[in-house]
Scaffold this active site. Structure first.
Site, PDB file in Angstrom:
ATOM      1  N   GLU A 260      51.742  41.423  75.727  1.00  0.00           N
ATOM      2  CA  GLU A 260      51.283  42.765  75.329  1.00  0.00           C
ATOM      3  C   GLU A 260      51.313  43.592  76.591  1.00  0.00           C
ATOM      4  O   GLU A 260      50.508  43.374  77.504  1.00  0.00           O
ATOM      5  CB  GLU A 260      49.851  42.710  74.785  1.00  0.00           C
ATOM      6  CG  GLU A 260      49.693  41.888  73.531  1.00  0.00           C
ATOM      7  CD  GLU A 260      50.327  42.507  72.311  1.00  0.00           C
ATOM      8  OE1 GLU A 260      50.763  43.671  72.366  1.00  0.00           O
ATOM      9  OE2 GLU A 260      50.410  41.804  71.291  1.00  0.00           O
ATOM     10  N   CYS A 294      46.251  50.965  77.001  1.00  0.00           N
ATOM     11  CA  CYS A 294      47.713  50.823  76.943  1.00  0.00           C
ATOM     12  C   CYS A 294      48.338  51.698  75.871  1.00  0.00           C
ATOM     13  O   CYS A 294      49.461  52.153  76.018  1.00  0.00           O
ATOM     14  CB  CYS A 294      48.062  49.370  76.702  1.00  0.00           C
ATOM     15  SG  CYS A 294      47.173  48.703  75.289  1.00  0.00           S
ATOM     16  N   GLU A 395      53.837  54.629  83.252  1.00  0.00           N
ATOM     17  CA  GLU A 395      52.471  54.494  82.762  1.00  0.00           C
ATOM     18  C   GLU A 395      51.506  54.800  83.904  1.00  0.00           C
ATOM     19  O   GLU A 395      51.551  54.148  84.948  1.00  0.00           O
ATOM     20  CB  GLU A 395      52.276  53.063  82.279  1.00  0.00           C
ATOM     21  CG  GLU A 395      50.989  52.880  81.552  1.00  0.00           C
ATOM     22  CD  GLU A 395      50.785  51.445  81.111  1.00  0.00           C
ATOM     23  OE1 GLU A 395      51.108  50.531  81.881  1.00  0.00           O
ATOM     24  OE2 GLU A 395      50.276  51.262  80.003  1.00  0.00           O
TER      25      GLU A 395
HETATM   26  P1  NAD Z   1      48.349  43.436  85.646  1.00  0.00           P
HETATM   27  O1  NAD Z   1      49.676  43.183  85.037  1.00  0.00           O
HETATM   28  O2  NAD Z   1      48.295  43.886  87.038  1.00  0.00           O
HETATM   29  O3  NAD Z   1      47.431  42.128  85.542  1.00  0.00           O
HETATM   30  C1  NAD Z   1      47.178  41.480  84.323  1.00  0.00           C
HETATM   31  C2  NAD Z   1      46.776  40.047  84.604  1.00  0.00           C
HETATM   32  O4  NAD Z   1      47.882  39.342  85.162  1.00  0.00           O
HETATM   33  C3  NAD Z   1      45.633  39.895  85.598  1.00  0.00           C
HETATM   34  O5  NAD Z   1      44.789  38.849  85.177  1.00  0.00           O
HETATM   35  C4  NAD Z   1      46.364  39.516  86.877  1.00  0.00           C
HETATM   36  O6  NAD Z   1      45.544  38.788  87.762  1.00  0.00           O
HETATM   37  C5  NAD Z   1      47.484  38.657  86.333  1.00  0.00           C
HETATM   38  N1  NAD Z   1      48.650  38.533  87.197  1.00  0.00           N
HETATM   39  C6  NAD Z   1      49.085  39.393  88.152  1.00  0.00           C
HETATM   40  N2  NAD Z   1      50.194  38.925  88.733  1.00  0.00           N
HETATM   41  C7  NAD Z   1      50.490  37.743  88.140  1.00  0.00           C
HETATM   42  C8  NAD Z   1      51.533  36.783  88.297  1.00  0.00           C
HETATM   43  N3  NAD Z   1      52.501  36.956  89.186  1.00  0.00           N
HETATM   44  N4  NAD Z   1      51.524  35.692  87.506  1.00  0.00           N
HETATM   45  C9  NAD Z   1      50.561  35.510  86.576  1.00  0.00           C
HETATM   46  N5  NAD Z   1      49.541  36.381  86.389  1.00  0.00           N
HETATM   47  C10 NAD Z   1      49.505  37.487  87.155  1.00  0.00           C
HETATM   48  O7  NAD Z   1      47.659  44.461  84.630  1.00  0.00           O
HETATM   49  P2  NAD Z   1      46.257  45.192  84.804  1.00  0.00           P
HETATM   50  O8  NAD Z   1      46.458  46.171  85.918  1.00  0.00           O
HETATM   51  O9  NAD Z   1      45.154  44.205  84.850  1.00  0.00           O
HETATM   52  O10 NAD Z   1      46.125  45.956  83.411  1.00  0.00           O
HETATM   53  C11 NAD Z   1      46.725  47.160  83.151  1.00  0.00           C
HETATM   54  C12 NAD Z   1      48.048  46.979  82.428  1.00  0.00           C
HETATM   55  O11 NAD Z   1      47.835  46.230  81.234  1.00  0.00           O
HETATM   56  C13 NAD Z   1      48.667  48.267  81.986  1.00  0.00           C
HETATM   57  O12 NAD Z   1      50.051  48.241  82.242  1.00  0.00           O
HETATM   58  C14 NAD Z   1      48.426  48.295  80.489  1.00  0.00           C
HETATM   59  O13 NAD Z   1      49.335  49.027  79.754  1.00  0.00           O
HETATM   60  C15 NAD Z   1      48.493  46.862  80.161  1.00  0.00           C
HETATM   61  N6  NAD Z   1      47.774  46.612  78.920  1.00  0.00           N
HETATM   62  C16 NAD Z   1      48.479  46.347  77.782  1.00  0.00           C
HETATM   63  C17 NAD Z   1      47.816  46.139  76.594  1.00  0.00           C
HETATM   64  C18 NAD Z   1      48.549  45.816  75.330  1.00  0.00           C
HETATM   65  O14 NAD Z   1      47.941  45.317  74.406  1.00  0.00           O
HETATM   66  N7  NAD Z   1      49.834  46.055  75.245  1.00  0.00           N
HETATM   67  C19 NAD Z   1      46.435  46.215  76.553  1.00  0.00           C
HETATM   68  C20 NAD Z   1      45.756  46.513  77.722  1.00  0.00           C
HETATM   69  C21 NAD Z   1      46.440  46.692  78.913  1.00  0.00           C
END
Ligand code: NAD
Length: 505
Positions: A260, A294, A395
């Protein structure tokens, strides 16, 4: 007592108990409303990932949860939902001091969603077809063919910081209900509530080892989970950039993935829109939770004939949104999650100005009593945005609305679809027949007509294009947490009735 000693410490939660990390290392949780340290959390290493995976795996293989009947699992999950209600106040507090979510959002929406998600998942799982017998196909000879749904095994859930608990629950509920074990790796800013959830699940009767939480950086702990050969599925919510990397990493062991990811949702205002409904609706669609959603409606496409009127009314009504401390019930918009996120948003605002968009309101850090130490940003509206500008394509994940002018419906649809994302979209119009016709032309997983942010726990959510893979919520989510096995049983002992034998004898 010094402030330092008052700060609560959180170990990992593995195999049903609080588990300290071998290194003793911790990291700070910062309250975005004050920039003060609000808690300390254990920093896991690959060693603890191994421990969590081994526990989740052996618990799964033991059958203590995976072999339970759906009715038995349902009882535990309903008990879990009751525990959440009993501990709602503490959960809200832990979320507020880490995510900066307002009391109105956390108590008014998130807690209900957690409970409803569990209850709805249970309801659908009790109606689910775990075994389906297919119609007879005579060409196969006398036989019975069954499709059997089985749990996948060990699920790793990696979650973001914007709705830490709700988005974790969208994974936890179906994973547990279908008999899997789960390890959740919350975002580093916001792990507190998820740790609490795991403790409550065990108190509700979930066997130890079924639901584990490990905290630490995505680049180490997250990667170790995504590449671990004993993890069968990764359920990820986060940025498209990290999602791409997870898909690549998971390919080494050909894991199932659901992703997601990000969004850049278009909201189309047709000339006949009822502005009394549309103006507050647009602002709720983009500024709720300081724009850190998101599926927020961040690109507003307004028809020529009402363009300046809509912009003026938006700017006027934006003044009514109170930016302030999230714990104050009068607050409509709290801080953004971190200094880093605040700086990113401010640099996008700079980019909008330098690319020639017209700043209508906001555009800087919010000032005022009690706001100086927190990460507050004014609700910001840009007009005269071109869809190829950075603020329209990328975004921002903050309180920034980009308003784009259009003159024909074809042009609106073309602009709406001119994005790598396809998570959500919206249409504002008095003519719902026309709005539904336009909805069919937009490539997005959820479309709201004259509304925004409305979720049902039985309706699937997910993205077209680079907004994701798979769907969460609803019956689709149950499929995503199972393997399907086809069992063919020959119902004859007569070789001349077996369809295959004549191919070689
Ligand atoms: P992010 O991608 O920076 O991090 C998400 C998670 O991934 C965190 O737990 C982080 O520690 C982990 N992570 C980071 N690098 C990683 C790697 N290399 N391998 C494995 N895990 C890793 O996102 P964020 O900044 O926490 O959240 C915001 C983003 O989430 C926005 O882009 C938003 O659109 C998206 N989002 C999407 C939805 C949806 O349902 N589509 C819902 C909420 C947020």
């Amino acid at each position: 007592m010094s402030t330092e000693t008052m700060v609560q410490q959180f170990p990992l939660f593995i195999n049903g108990k609080w588990t300290p990390v071998e290194s003793g290392e911790t990291f700070d949780i910062i309250n975005p409303a004050t920039s003060e340290v609000s808690a300390k959390v254990s920093k896991a290493s690959e060693k603890e990932v191994e421990l969590a995976v081994q526990n989740a795996r052996s618990t799964f293989e033991s059958g203590v949860w995976s072999n339970k009947t759906p009715e038995e699992r349902a009882q535990v999950l309903m008990q879990f939902s009751k525990k959440i209600i009993e501990h709602a106040q503490e959960i809200v507090y832990l979320e507020a001091i880490s995510s900066g979510g307002t009391l109105r959002k956390l108590a008014g929406a998130d807690i209900q969603q957690l409970v409803l998600c569990l209850q709805q998942t249970v309801k659908q799982a009790l109606e689910y077809k775990y075994v389906e017998t297919l119609p007879v196909v005579t060409a196969l000879g006398p036989s019975r063919n069954q499709l059997i749904r089985e749990p996948l095994g060990v699920v790793a859930a990696i979650t973001p910081w914007n709705f830490p608990l709700v988005l974790a629950m969208w994974k936890i509920a179906p994973a547990l209900m279908m008999g899997n074990s789960i390890i959740v790796k919350p975002a580093s800013n916001t792990p507190l509530g998820t740790l609490k959830l795991a403790e409550l699940a065990v108190e509700a009767g979930l066997p130890p080892g079924v639901f584990n939480v490990i905290t630490g950086p995505g680049s180490t702990v997250g990667e170790a989970l995504v590449t671990h050969k004993e993890v069968d599925k990764v359920a990820f919510t986060g940025s498209t950039e990290v999602g791409r990397s997870i898909m690549k990493q998971a390919s080494g062991t050909v894991k199932k993935v659901t992703l997601e990811l990000g969004g850049k949702a278009p909201a189309i205002v047709l000339p006949d829109a009822d502005l009394e409904v549309t103006i507050p609706g647009i602002l709720f669609g983009v500024f709720f939770h300081s724009g850190q959603v998101c599926e927020s409606g961040t690109r507003l496409l307004v028809h020529d004939s009402i363009y300046e009127e809509v912009i003026a009314k938006l700017a006027e009504m934006t003044k009514k949104i109170k930016v302030g401390n999230p714990m104050d019930l009068a607050t409509g918009m709290g801080p953004v999650v971190s200094k880093q996120q605040m700086d990113t948003i401010l640099s996008y605002i700079e980019s909008g100005i330098s690319e020639g968009a017209r700043l209508v309101c906001g555009g800087k850090r919010a000032a005022g009593p009690g706001l100086d130490q927190g990460y507050y940003i004014e609700p910001t509206i840009f007009a005269d945005v071109q869809n190829d500008m950075k603020i329209a394509q990328e975004e921002i994940f903050g309180p920034v609305l980009s308003v784009i002018r259009y003159s024909t419906e074809e042009e609106a649809i073309r602009i709406a679809n001119d994005t790598i994302y396809g998570l959500s979209a919206g249409i504002w119009s008095r003519d719902v027949v026309k709005a539904n016709k336009l909805a069919a032309k937009i490539k997005a997983g959820t479309i709201w007509i004259n509304d925004w942010h409305m979720f049902r726990m039985d309706a699937p959510f997910g993205g077209y294009k680079q907004s994701g893979v798979g769907r969460e919520l609803g019956r689709n989510a149950l499929d995503e947490y199972t393997e399907v096995k086809h069992v063919h049983t020959a119902l004859t002992n007569e070789n001349d009735q077996r369809a295959g034998l004549k191919l070689i004898f």
